[in-house]
Enzyme design. Structure first.
Site, mmCIF file in Angstrom:
data_model
loop_
_atom_site.group_PDB
_atom_site.id
_atom_site.type_symbol
_atom_site.label_atom_id
_atom_site.label_comp_id
_atom_site.label_asym_id
_atom_site.label_seq_id
_atom_site.Cartn_x
_atom_site.Cartn_y
_atom_site.Cartn_z
ATOM 1 N N GLY A 45 0.831 -1.200 0.000
ATOM 2 C CA GLY A 45 0.000 0.000 0.000
ATOM 3 C C GLY A 45 0.855 1.235 0.000
ATOM 4 N N GLU A 61 -0.288 0.872 -6.316
ATOM 5 C CA GLU A 61 0.592 0.534 -5.199
ATOM 6 C C GLU A 61 0.901 -0.961 -5.174
ATOM 7 O OE1 GLU A 61 2.400 2.040 -3.092
ATOM 8 O OE2 GLU A 61 1.775 4.113 -3.335
ATOM 9 N N GLU A 65 4.735 -2.367 -5.593
ATOM 10 C CA GLU A 65 5.425 -3.038 -4.490
ATOM 11 C C GLU A 65 5.541 -4.545 -4.655
ATOM 12 O OE1 GLU A 65 3.832 -1.860 -0.745
ATOM 13 O OE2 GLU A 65 4.567 0.191 -0.981
ATOM 14 N N PRO A 82 -6.380 8.282 14.924
ATOM 15 C CA PRO A 82 -5.133 9.018 15.081
ATOM 16 C C PRO A 82 -4.177 8.100 15.840
ATOM 17 C CG PRO A 82 -6.833 9.888 16.542
ATOM 18 C CD PRO A 82 -7.487 8.847 15.697
ATOM 19 N N GLU A 114 11.189 -6.932 0.241
ATOM 20 C CA GLU A 114 10.862 -8.329 0.060
ATOM 21 C C GLU A 114 9.346 -8.450 -0.064
ATOM 22 O OE1 GLU A 114 12.132 -12.175 2.665
ATOM 23 O OE2 GLU A 114 13.183 -10.329 3.159
#
Lengths: 256, 256
Positions: A45, A61, A65, A82, A114
């Site tokens: 992500g 994403e 990745e 938060p 990885e």
DNA sequence: TCAAAAGTGTTGGCTGTACACCCATGG
DNA sequence: CCATGGGTGTACAGCCAACACTTTTGA
């Protein structure tokens, strides 16, 4: 530098990709190359680009990745507590899906040192308020399937070797798993996942169900229910090993 | 001015609050005091504050714009298509719930020029790709209940008087409605909404179901199913009008 | 001929749905 | 006494879960 009149939280997407490997339910994780949580495993992500839809951000994403593309997701929800990201207020929109691990060619790229599939059983549990719970540990590679009807109880001892995930990703995975189980109960919804390769036998599909639902299913009931849904149709026969050959099926609307 | 190394979309929350009034399914809307969509009706909502959880933002915005507090929501999902907000890339996390309209004291505040319940039937439909669809228009205040079993077909003519909502709020409401219907099918989940006042008769609850589900239910089946769930218990009897008095019920875990 | 997986039907319980009449009250 | 909504039971259909044996193949 970008300036705004009012403060803005950052927005990320996170992707939970489930699969099955060796009768284990596994998730696709990346090892973080950068802080925070450098060196720890996390969901693929990252940040949403300007004027990029959430779905596109998710696909991008994931591709960056892990090298995966052409994956169709379902939205899970937004996570915005938060403190969930040490860099500051960050809202993550999570997506999830299930794919066939064998057909996925992984390539770590971008911020990922990885990429690998990890059995859910190897992930440290989230602390659910109170004491630290025992991590799940299976006695064998063979999952809970055929274990009697109820999922196996995790052993009590806090065996080391369980993996702590970055951020609140363990929680996101838990919710995704619940959602996946929910969808699988209805064959129509289940068909929107790539549970099996394009051509498959009943037993193969059933095994996926058993691993995800974490309990064994009856062969005859499974077959009957699936055929009744009219979502799959027979293809051509296969053979394999020292067994009777099994009928191959495919999804009805399938292109290939 | 706030500065960030990378651009960030804005993040908002939007709240879909359903209720029932005069046998209509209604939504709570605010008339926008400011651009964009100034003067148009929209869902209550607004920007998320720094280090504010999504739930809190939701509660705060609702309170600021409508005066409502102590409302419990469920998350619907995130909406982030570029172009959904003319001010620029904005991601909205939507929440929804159902409350008893009669117990809600509304007060327009903040950026809201007005607050009001609007029957869903009065809202212009979203254009679902292609031609502009006919807005739904009911012949009477009485909803579809008792109409035969299937929802009433909207009349074909584009009757004026339908309201166009700001942003993609019509779409959000549609999804929230689907989700609400889904939840109502399971009494356990339904109990997390304030469908009725703390003490209620079976018929009152049933009427809410009928309005939301848009079809009539069988009195005996409804009663049986609800009692079987053991979620409600009898309270004390009521009477009203020229009728036989009805048994009052309350939710089992209820405080008051 | 054996081991291993494929394939095949029936039954009982539960759940959902359809359906009609009498009851208690206020006016 | 009547109009109005409150309250009640049963019968059928569909769905789900339990259950065991025969078939086909390769080794």
């Amino acid at each position: 530098m970008y300036r705004y009149e009012y403060p803005r939280p950052a927005v990320t997407v996170d992707v939970v990709i489930f699969s099955m490997r060796a009768d284990d339910l596994v998730v696709l994780l990346v090892k973080r190359k950068l802080a925070p949580y450098k060196g720890q495993w996390a969901l693929p992500g990252g940040f949403v680009n300007p004027n990029e839809s959430l779905d596109r951000a998710c696909a991008r994403e994931l591709e960056e990745e892990t090298g995966l593309s052409n994956v169709r997701f379902q939205q899970l929800g937004a996570f915005g507590d938060p403190g969930r990201d040490p860099r500051g207020h960050t809202i993550s929109v999570a997506f999830f899906t299930f794919i066939v691990a064998e057909s996925a060619i992984l390539r770590a790229g971008d911020d990922a040192a990885e990429v690998a599939w990890h059995p859910l059983a190897n992930l440290a549990k989230e602390l659910p308020t109170g004491t630290h719970p025992a991590p799940v540990r299976r006695t064998k590679a063979r999952a809970v399937v055929g274990k009697g009807g109820k999922p196996a109880r995790p052993s009590r001892a806090t065996k080391k070797g369980t993996i702590d995930l970055a951020f609140d990703h363990r929680r996101i995975i838990d919710m995704a798993q619940m959602c996946l189980v929910e969808r699988l109960r209805d064959p129509t919804r289940a068909a929107s996942f790539d549970l099996v390769p394009s051509h498959f036998t009943m037993s193969e599909l059933q095994r996926v169900y058993e691993v995800v639902l974490q309990h064994p299913l009856d062969k005859r009931n499974f077959r009957a229910k699936l055929l009744a849904a009219h979502l799959i149709e027979p293809a051509s026969a296969s053979r394999r090993g020292p067994h009777r050959p099994a009928q191959l099926y495919r999804w009805k609307g399938a292109a290939r």
